[in-house]
Design a protein around this motif. Structure first.
Motif, PDB file in Angstrom:
ATOM      1  N   ALA A   7       0.859  -1.239   0.032  1.00  0.00           N
ATOM      2  CA  ALA A   7      -0.056  -0.186  -0.022  1.00  0.00           C
ATOM      3  C   ALA A   7       0.916   1.434  -0.046  1.00  0.00           C
ATOM      4  N   ARG A   8       0.391   2.198  -0.347  1.00  0.00           N
ATOM      5  CA  ARG A   8       1.008   3.743  -0.735  1.00  0.00           C
ATOM      6  C   ARG A   8       0.006   4.679  -0.167  1.00  0.00           C
ATOM      7  N   MET A   9       0.870   5.687   0.669  1.00  0.00           N
ATOM      8  CA  MET A   9       0.076   6.781   1.378  1.00  0.00           C
ATOM      9  C   MET A   9      -0.148   7.681   0.404  1.00  0.00           C
ATOM     10  N   ARG A  10      -1.428   8.199   0.543  1.00  0.00           N
ATOM     11  CA  ARG A  10      -1.867   9.365  -0.351  1.00  0.00           C
ATOM     12  C   ARG A  10      -1.619  10.736   0.552  1.00  0.00           C
ATOM     13  N   ASP A  11      -1.349  11.666  -0.180  1.00  0.00           N
ATOM     14  CA  ASP A  11      -1.123  13.131   0.409  1.00  0.00           C
ATOM     15  C   ASP A  11      -2.149  14.038  -0.039  1.00  0.00           C
ATOM     16  N   ALA A  12      -1.987  15.362   0.262  1.00  0.00           N
ATOM     17  CA  ALA A  12      -2.754  16.670  -0.202  1.00  0.00           C
ATOM     18  C   ALA A  12      -2.905  16.756  -1.644  1.00  0.00           C
ATOM     19  N   ALA A  13      -1.569  16.635  -2.225  1.00  0.00           N
ATOM     20  CA  ALA A  13      -1.541  16.663  -3.754  1.00  0.00           C
ATOM     21  C   ALA A  13      -2.270  15.713  -4.379  1.00  0.00           C
ATOM     22  N   SER A  14      -2.330  14.451  -3.919  1.00  0.00           N
ATOM     23  CA  SER A  14      -2.984  13.147  -4.710  1.00  0.00           C
ATOM     24  C   SER A  14      -4.465  13.559  -4.615  1.00  0.00           C
ATOM     25  N   LEU A  15      -4.905  14.459  -3.643  1.00  0.00           N
ATOM     26  CA  LEU A  15      -6.222  14.733  -3.502  1.00  0.00           C
ATOM     27  C   LEU A  15      -6.820  15.964  -4.082  1.00  0.00           C
ATOM     28  N   GLY A  16      -5.812  16.666  -4.556  1.00  0.00           N
ATOM     29  CA  GLY A  16      -6.187  18.044  -5.056  1.00  0.00           C
ATOM     30  C   GLY A  16      -6.709  19.015  -4.288  1.00  0.00           C
ATOM     31  N   LEU A  17      -6.122  18.812  -2.965  1.00  0.00           N
ATOM     32  CA  LEU A  17      -6.535  19.662  -1.869  1.00  0.00           C
ATOM     33  C   LEU A  17      -6.057  21.062  -2.023  1.00  0.00           C
ATOM     34  N   ALA A  18      -5.037  21.409  -2.558  1.00  0.00           N
ATOM     35  CA  ALA A  18      -4.392  22.649  -2.521  1.00  0.00           C
ATOM     36  C   ALA A  18      -5.116  23.490  -3.598  1.00  0.00           C
ATOM     37  N   ALA A  19      -5.615  22.947  -4.752  1.00  0.00           N
ATOM     38  CA  ALA A  19      -6.499  23.375  -5.983  1.00  0.00           C
ATOM     39  C   ALA A  19      -7.800  23.731  -5.356  1.00  0.00           C
ATOM     40  N   HIS A  20      -8.358  22.719  -4.676  1.00  0.00           N
ATOM     41  CA  HIS A  20      -9.853  22.964  -4.201  1.00  0.00           C
ATOM     42  C   HIS A  20      -9.821  23.970  -3.377  1.00  0.00           C
ATOM     43  N   ALA A  21      -8.832  24.102  -2.452  1.00  0.00           N
ATOM     44  CA  ALA A  21      -8.782  25.247  -1.443  1.00  0.00           C
ATOM     45  C   ALA A  21      -8.526  26.493  -1.867  1.00  0.00           C
ATOM     46  N   GLN A  22      -7.797  26.777  -2.958  1.00  0.00           N
ATOM     47  CA  GLN A  22      -7.743  27.935  -3.824  1.00  0.00           C
ATOM     48  C   GLN A  22      -9.334  28.006  -4.531  1.00  0.00           C
ATOM     49  N   GLY A  23      -9.941  27.240  -5.251  1.00  0.00           N
ATOM     50  CA  GLY A  23     -10.883  27.426  -5.666  1.00  0.00           C
ATOM     51  C   GLY A  23     -12.174  28.231  -4.654  1.00  0.00           C
ATOM     52  N   VAL A  24     -12.259  27.562  -3.703  1.00  0.00           N
ATOM     53  CA  VAL A  24     -13.127  28.105  -2.450  1.00  0.00           C
ATOM     54  C   VAL A  24     -12.568  29.522  -2.178  1.00  0.00           C
ATOM     55  N   ALA A  25     -11.547  29.711  -1.988  1.00  0.00           N
ATOM     56  CA  ALA A  25     -10.953  31.129  -1.577  1.00  0.00           C
ATOM     57  C   ALA A  25     -11.368  31.976  -2.592  1.00  0.00           C
ATOM     58  N   ASP A  26     -11.436  31.810  -3.771  1.00  0.00           N
ATOM     59  CA  ASP A  26     -11.844  32.594  -4.879  1.00  0.00           C
ATOM     60  C   ASP A  26     -13.275  32.880  -4.639  1.00  0.00           C
ATOM     61  N   ALA A  27     -14.058  31.960  -4.259  1.00  0.00           N
ATOM     62  CA  ALA A  27     -15.576  32.021  -4.249  1.00  0.00           C
ATOM     63  C   ALA A  27     -15.909  32.597  -2.960  1.00  0.00           C
ATOM     64  N   ALA A  28     -15.385  32.234  -1.736  1.00  0.00           N
ATOM     65  CA  ALA A  28     -15.812  32.834  -0.505  1.00  0.00           C
ATOM     66  C   ALA A  28     -14.624  33.673   0.204  1.00  0.00           C
ATOM     67  N   ARG A  29     -14.904  34.738   0.596  1.00  0.00           N
ATOM     68  CA  ARG A  29     -14.118  35.492   1.530  1.00  0.00           C
ATOM     69  C   ARG A  29     -14.712  36.004   2.667  1.00  0.00           C
ATOM     70  N   SER A  30     -15.335  35.196   3.354  1.00  0.00           N
ATOM     71  CA  SER A  30     -16.158  35.630   4.629  1.00  0.00           C
ATOM     72  C   SER A  30     -15.159  35.740   5.978  1.00  0.00           C
ATOM     73  N   PHE A  31     -14.124  34.718   5.801  1.00  0.00           N
ATOM     74  CA  PHE A  31     -12.996  34.808   6.707  1.00  0.00           C
ATOM     75  C   PHE A  31     -11.518  34.768   6.270  1.00  0.00           C
ATOM     76  N   ALA A  32     -10.776  35.745   6.797  1.00  0.00           N
ATOM     77  CA  ALA A  32      -9.497  35.882   6.314  1.00  0.00           C
ATOM     78  C   ALA A  32      -8.473  34.811   7.121  1.00  0.00           C
ATOM     79  N   ASP A  33      -8.718  34.605   8.526  1.00  0.00           N
ATOM     80  CA  ASP A  33      -7.748  33.751   9.178  1.00  0.00           C
ATOM     81  C   ASP A  33      -7.900  32.461   9.088  1.00  0.00           C
ATOM     82  N   PRO A  34      -7.117  31.665   8.437  1.00  0.00           N
ATOM     83  CA  PRO A  34      -7.258  30.187   8.378  1.00  0.00           C
ATOM     84  C   PRO A  34      -6.905  29.258   9.320  1.00  0.00           C
TER      85      PRO A  34
END
Length: 520
Positions: free
Chosen positions: A55-82
């Protein structure tokens, strides 16, 4: 008693100093050294081929987490502090809630169980560390024995009954040439760190559940207030309908319809009171003290301030969650267990030594001539074990695969949970905006109905009908406000609840490759 001596043919050799001890000692070293190299050569016959974790461990890149987070950031700016504060619930601004969570964290049996698991895991770590260090044991034996006249001891010892005594200090040290002890220590440390992360996750879950139950209690209290006003409004409606029936303006049908609304509302009120009692009991159980919430003032939903939480998926989400950290440490522990299983195929090399006193007869036991000592290496190598070592290695490799897949599953669940709560947070805000407009319109219609009634342009039944719409909107407002607070508690947990990757107090001597790979 006099110490009996065996005949010269069986007497011990002369003292080392008189018998050329140094040449014999160097010869022994040469002998054991040659034997060690021969045994090391035999390790080439140790067959562990084809057995390894797959078995091989998955990481954030394999889940597309960074891209998803960026897409949500563009759509919602309710909070600035992560970031999420470790005591995020204090953001609600309710002292009663803070006190309840503090009491729960202090008294919860589940947290005490988690602490006991940490202590046990740390004890295992200490035991594994002790195996890599020299060991010293002491022994003292005193025996009265009859020696057989027909065994290896000739007369006068054979056939006699004598006292004997032996006192020794024995030392041993396993030389960890193949890393077995080091891997065992790292496996124990990984398990201990997993237990620590599990305890952090349990604390977060408990705080989240107390918060959610407190919000539910506040929602029920607010709904009870709306229901009681509804009961009063329906009573006023019935009174007005009866007046209209007496004046010949309405029939008995309208009167009976109005009467049916009263028991229905009273039933709803009773159901809400039952739910309130159950919510208090649930809080008592979470806090760990029966009756702890009975003296509390009824929480007001409007007094709970919404908590500022991120509306995006952090790119480092995987490092923010204690459950992910625990799963990652379990992978590290399972990986090191595989290394231990592999090391079983290689020789065990140890040094042993002893020093002490031994005598036949108690009278001479403490004399200098009774001293004895010995030192030498010991090498053990499995040559034929009927497949036991391969079976053990296969089992440990399977355990490692299971740990990796459990980590991957936890990773996907964490991503799904956080994404769901963020999506719900944005949706609830939009729903609340629409509901506020609907409530404003209903309250405006109610105000107009009151004005028309006061001016003699309308009847009071129109006023009560308009108020029915207002009460319905208030019920929806209560539910949405409670949903927003509940969602914020769940979102705080989904984003890690303030957990930091550096929280575990134990660390391996060398970097954990599996754990490191999971964070990049």
């Amino acid at each position: 008693m006099k110490n009996l001596q065996a005949p010269s043919s069986t007497a011990p050799a002369a003292a080392p100093e008189a018998a050329g001890f140094a040449p014999r000692w160097h010869g022994a070293v040469l002998y054991f050294g040659t034997l060690a190299f021969a045994l090391l050569g035999l390790t080439a016959c140790a067959d562990m081929s084809g057995i390894a974790p797959q078995a091989r461990m998955r990481d954030a890149a394999s889940l597309g987490l960074a891209a998803h987070a960026q897409g949500v950031a563009d759509a919602a700016r309710s909070f600035a502090d992560p970031a999420v504060a470790a005591d995020w619930w204090r953001g609600f601004g309710d002292a009663q809630l803070d006190a309840l969570i503090g009491q729960a964290l202090d008294q919860s049996p589940n947290l005490k169980l988690a602490e006991a698991r940490i202590a046990r895991a740390q004890a295992f770590t200490e035991a594994a560390s002790a195996a890599d260090r020299p060991q010293i044991n002491g022994s003292l034996d005193a025996t009265r024995q009859r020696y057989s006249a027909n065994a290896i001891y000739p007369p006068p010892l054979g056939g006699s009954t004598e006292n004997s005594a032996t006192g020794r200090l024995t030392g041993s040290w396993e030389l960890d040439f193949f890393g077995k002890n080091r891997a065992a220590i790292d496996a124990a440390v990984g398990s201990a760190n997993a237990a620590i992360a599990d305890a952090q996750a349990a604390r977060l879950l408990l705080a989240t559940n107390v918060t959610r139950q407190y919000v539910e209690l506040a929602r029920l209290q607010a709904q009870l207030g709306v229901a009681e006003r509804t009961l009063a409004q329906r009573g006023e409606t019935l009174s007005l309908v009866r007046d209209r029936v007496a004046a010949g303006l309405d029939t008995r049908l309208e009167e009976r319809q109005s009467e049916g609304g009263l028991p229905e509302t009273r039933q709803q009120i009773e159901a809400l009171r039952e739910q309130i009692a159950q919510a208090r009991n649930a809080l008592d159980a979470l806090v760990g003290q029966p009756g702890a919430t009975q003296a509390l003032a009824a929480p007001a939903l409007a007094s709970l301030t919404p908590v500022a939480l991120p509306a995006t998926l952090p790119a480092d989400l995987l490092g923010r969650r204690a459950d992910i950290a625990a799963a990652r440490w379990r992978v590290e522990a399972a990986t090191q267990d595989v290394a231990v299983a592999r090391a079983q195929f290689y020789p065990n090399v140890s040094l042993t030594a002893f020093v002490g006193l031994s005598s036949l007869g108690f009278g001479e036991f403490l004399h200098g001539s009774s001293r004895e000592w010995g030192v030498g290496p010991a090498i053990r190598l499995p040559i034929f074990e009927a497949g036991r070592l391969r079976a053990n290695l296969r089992g440990k490799a399977a355990d490692a695969d299971a740990a990796v897949e459990s980590y991957n599953a936890a990773l996907l669940d964490a991503f799904h949970e956080a994404a769901d709560q963020i999506a719900a947070s944005r949706s609830i805000e939009r729903q609340m905006a629409e509901q506020r407009e609907a409530q404003t319109a209903a309250e405006s219609a109610y105000a107009i109905a009151q004005q028309r009634y006061k001016a003699g342009l309308g009847n009071y039944l129109n006023v009560l009908t308009a108020e029915t719409s207002v009460l319905q909107q208030r019920r929806q407002a209560v539910d949405l406000a409670a949903r927003r607070l509940d969602n914020q508690a769940r979102l705080a947990r989904a984003l890690g609840g303030g957990y930091a990757a550096g929280d575990p107090v134990l660390a391996t001597a060398s970097p954990a490759p599996a754990a490191a790979a999971a964070t990049h």
